[in-house]
Design a protein around this motif. Sequence first.
Motif, mmCIF file in Angstrom:
data_model
loop_
_atom_site.group_PDB
_atom_site.id
_atom_site.type_symbol
_atom_site.label_atom_id
_atom_site.label_comp_id
_atom_site.label_asym_id
_atom_site.label_seq_id
_atom_site.Cartn_x
_atom_site.Cartn_y
_atom_site.Cartn_z
ATOM 1 N N GLY A 1 45.684 70.674 36.261
ATOM 2 C CA GLY A 1 45.638 71.723 35.362
ATOM 3 C C GLY A 1 44.818 71.262 34.273
ATOM 4 N N ILE A 2 44.578 72.115 33.292
ATOM 5 C CA ILE A 2 43.791 72.071 32.215
ATOM 6 C C ILE A 2 44.375 71.114 31.094
ATOM 7 C CG2 ILE A 2 44.707 74.062 30.939
ATOM 8 C CD1 ILE A 2 41.773 75.079 30.167
ATOM 9 N N LYS A 3 45.829 71.213 30.910
ATOM 10 C CA LYS A 3 46.400 70.282 29.947
ATOM 11 C C LYS A 3 46.276 68.768 30.776
ATOM 12 C CE LYS A 3 50.012 72.464 29.600
ATOM 13 N NZ LYS A 3 51.537 72.953 29.221
ATOM 14 N N ALA B 1 41.327 62.987 22.044
ATOM 15 C CA ALA B 1 40.654 61.741 23.194
ATOM 16 C C ALA B 1 39.182 61.455 22.578
ATOM 17 C CB ALA B 1 40.568 62.372 24.619
ATOM 18 N N GLN B 2 38.411 62.586 22.095
ATOM 19 C CA GLN B 2 37.094 61.992 21.498
ATOM 20 C C GLN B 2 37.416 61.156 20.416
ATOM 21 O OE1 GLN B 2 33.811 65.179 21.346
ATOM 22 N NE2 GLN B 2 35.522 66.416 21.633
ATOM 23 N N ALA C 1 45.171 72.027 25.382
ATOM 24 C CA ALA C 1 44.141 71.292 26.135
ATOM 25 C C ALA C 1 42.821 70.580 25.360
ATOM 26 C CB ALA C 1 43.704 71.727 27.499
ATOM 27 N N SER C 2 42.313 71.787 24.660
ATOM 28 C CA SER C 2 41.252 71.616 23.704
ATOM 29 C C SER C 2 41.569 70.755 22.443
ATOM 30 C CB SER C 2 40.927 73.121 23.085
ATOM 31 O OG SER C 2 39.857 73.020 22.458
ATOM 32 N N LEU C 3 42.780 70.856 21.985
ATOM 33 C CA LEU C 3 43.308 69.839 21.052
ATOM 34 C C LEU C 3 43.404 68.553 21.548
ATOM 35 C CD1 LEU C 3 45.985 72.064 19.039
ATOM 36 C CD2 LEU C 3 43.691 71.533 18.398
#
Length: 153
Positions: free
Chosen positions: A38-40, A84-85, A77-79
């Motif tokens: 999944g996305i997360k 991670a970046q 997920a975006s956060l």
Amino acid sequence: MKVGIVDTTFARINMGKIAIDELRKICSLPYERYTVPGIKDLPVAAKKLIEERGCDIVIALGMPGPKPIDKQCAHEASLGLIMAQLMTNKHIIEVFVHEDEAKDEKELWMITENRVREHVRNAVDLLLNPKKLQKLAGTGQRQGFPDVGPLLR
């Protein structure tokens, strides 16, 4: 240099396959693909592609559903991808296509294919040709939909 591609089984379209097809069309960079449920799950997969598999950039592909919980999960997920970046000091290009962006399945396919292909080109340009992106600054580029153009003064 190597490109990471992380996608999900939750998506209704095989976004990873589209990304690999585009990557093969435009360059000969090697890639690693990592598919998660999944996305997360995308943030840790992207981080692993960078830290454990030597990827210099990652394209994170996801297709959140139309419900409020799906939008919340996409935001989380975006956060995670942003964190991670920052933790890896590498770009992770988030390519999310929300199911409710389209009026029907045909349009969903069109948006998905266009957005994935354009972001693969963006990722390759970030690695190999960053000056090309500089030339596009402020030009109203859109991935998945027609470009809107710049505001002129």
